[in-house]
Design an enzyme around this catalytic site. Structure first.
Site, PDB file in Angstrom:
ATOM      1  CD1 TRP A  62      -1.914  -2.251   1.992  1.00 26.41           C
ATOM      2  CD2 TRP A  62      -2.868  -1.477   0.131  1.00 26.41           C
ATOM      3  NE1 TRP A  62      -2.847  -3.165   1.589  1.00 26.41           N
ATOM      4  CE2 TRP A  62      -3.446  -2.719   0.455  1.00 26.41           C
ATOM      5  CE3 TRP A  62      -3.306  -0.803  -1.011  1.00 26.41           C
ATOM      6  CZ2 TRP A  62      -4.454  -3.305  -0.323  1.00 26.41           C
ATOM      7  CZ3 TRP A  62      -4.314  -1.391  -1.793  1.00 26.41           C
ATOM      8  CH2 TRP A  62      -4.864  -2.611  -1.436  1.00 26.41           C
TER       9      TRP A  62
ATOM     10  CG  ASP B 131      -2.377   4.185   4.875  1.00 26.87           C
ATOM     11  OD1 ASP B 131      -3.266   3.985   5.718  1.00 26.87           O
ATOM     12  OD2 ASP B 131      -2.316   3.556   3.801  1.00 26.87           O
TER      13      ASP B 131
ATOM     14  CE  LYS C 169      -7.257  -2.174   6.046  1.00 29.01           C
ATOM     15  NZ  LYS C 169      -7.497  -3.519   5.511  1.00 29.01           N
TER      16      LYS C 169
END
Ligand code: PMP
Length: 359
Positions: free
Chosen positions: A103, A171, A195
């Site tokens: 990511w 992030d 999440k």
């Protein structure tokens, strides 16, 4: 319905109490005679939800409302990969990226649409089995430096938020609210909800007000942090139900306390890593110093054990442990809602599978 032991990486497990309260609100929100799915986003019923969710976010991160704004946006992590450079990276300018996983790498590639993304450190050549060393120096004039605090696919995690001379953007999709952090070190934090604190459909952004105002180009409000702040996250119709579930999760997180949550997360991860490290059939490919307490990656030495263990685990109601499709193996995600009892059951399954198959 019997609840399975769910270790999915996202959308992830949510506490039973949060699911029940969401279900109730969907039928009738707080006894007002209207479903949560139907209440208007400009109705006080919802703006109260939004205000409390913003206040709790700041409280749990220890950030001040004078300095930071909280936004609830759509489009997920990938939208933030684009929105960030779109806002702050001019065509002839540079931003630094720490390339610590899938990511992180995708975020970096996305920045190239708008300006120059400089790789400050990378562990890509080692298949991201460890964190790269934090860079000793940085080129002057970087507009921001981007870090992924927890690498969901590779199971590595920065233990602390590093000090950075340039505005740090994090992030935190897979580890926000999982341990005590010095969030003040960041100029901008983003995290998808699905999440550790809610369902898919909403992305939390916490941005320093001065940073939001320092835009690199003119943008329509929907793409601009400053524009979204002016609209109070109500520019377009927000996902009311998803934000309400996030609020329930934030209340649940606050009630348990960050210290308790962190201690439990560390216990869960230690238990599972210990079980894997002692095993002869399974191993963890991640270097010890880099290991994540949120996503535990493990594999089998023998290929045939992989499908067999997956099936064995499923018979014991243990699901969601398949590794990301790009890397295979196993991944157990130990987000806040996953209990120590569930982790113990997974460890027991590993141990008994081993006893039956280690010959
Ligand atoms: N960042 C991280 C750390 C992730 O784990 C993910 C995967 N959900 C993303 C970004 C991408 O999020 P989305 O699927 O919402 O685009």
């Amino acid at each position: 319905m019997s609840r399975k032991l769910y270790f999915g990486a996202g959308p992830a497990a949510l506490p039973q109490s949060v699911l029940e309260a969401t279900a109730e609100a969907i039928l009738d929100y707080n006894g007002c005679g209207i479903s949560l799915l139907s209440i208007g986003h400009r109705d006080k019923l919802f703006t109260d939800i939004l205000d409390e969710a913003c206040a709790l976010t700041l409280e749990l991160t220890g950030l001040s409302s004078d300095e930071y704004s909280v936004l609830w946006l759509q489009g997920g992590g990938r939208h933030q990969f684009a929105m960030l450079p779109m806002n702050f990276l001019g065509e002839d300018e540079q931003a630094g990226y720490i390339d610590s996983g899938h990511w992180a790498h995708e975020a970096m590639e996305t920045a190239e649409y708008y300006g120059e993304a400089v790789t400050l450190a990378s562990s890509r050549d080692d298949q991201y089995t460890h964190l790269p060393a934090w860079p000793k120096g940085m080129p002057a004039g970087l507009k921001y430096v981007h870090i992924t605090t927890n690498n969901t696919i590779y199971g590595t995690q920065w233990p602390d938020i590093p000090a950075c001379p340039e505005p740090l953007v994090a992030d935190m999709s897979s580890d926000i609210f999982s341990l005590k952090r010095d969030y003040n070190k960041c100029a901008l934090i983003y995290a998808v909800a699905q999440k550790n604190f809610g369902p898919a459909g909403v992305t939390l952004v916490i941005v320093r007000k001065s940073m939001a105002e320092s835009g690199a180009r003119r943008l329509p409000d929907v793409m601009s942090y400053a524009g979204q702040i002016r609209a109070g996250s109500l520019l377009n119709t927000p996902p009311v139900a998803a934000i309400y579930t996030c609020l329930l999760m934030l209340r649940w997180t606050k009630a348990r306390g960050m210290e308790t949550i962190e201690a439990e997360n560390r216990r869960k991860a230690a238990l599972l890593y210990q079980t894997i490290d002692q095993s002869k059939l399974f191993y963890c490919p991640v270097e010890k110093e880099s290991r994540s307490i949120m996503n535990v990656i493990f594999r089998t030495h023998r290929q045939e054990d992989e499908a067999a263990f997956l099936q064995y685990a499923e018979q014991r109601q243990i699901v969601g442990i398949k590794g990301h499709r790009s890397v295979g193996g196993f991944r157990a995600s130990l987000y806040n809602a996953v209990t120590i009892q569930e982790v113990s059951a997974l460890c027991e399954a590993i141990n008994t599978f081993e006893q039956q198959n280690n010959q």
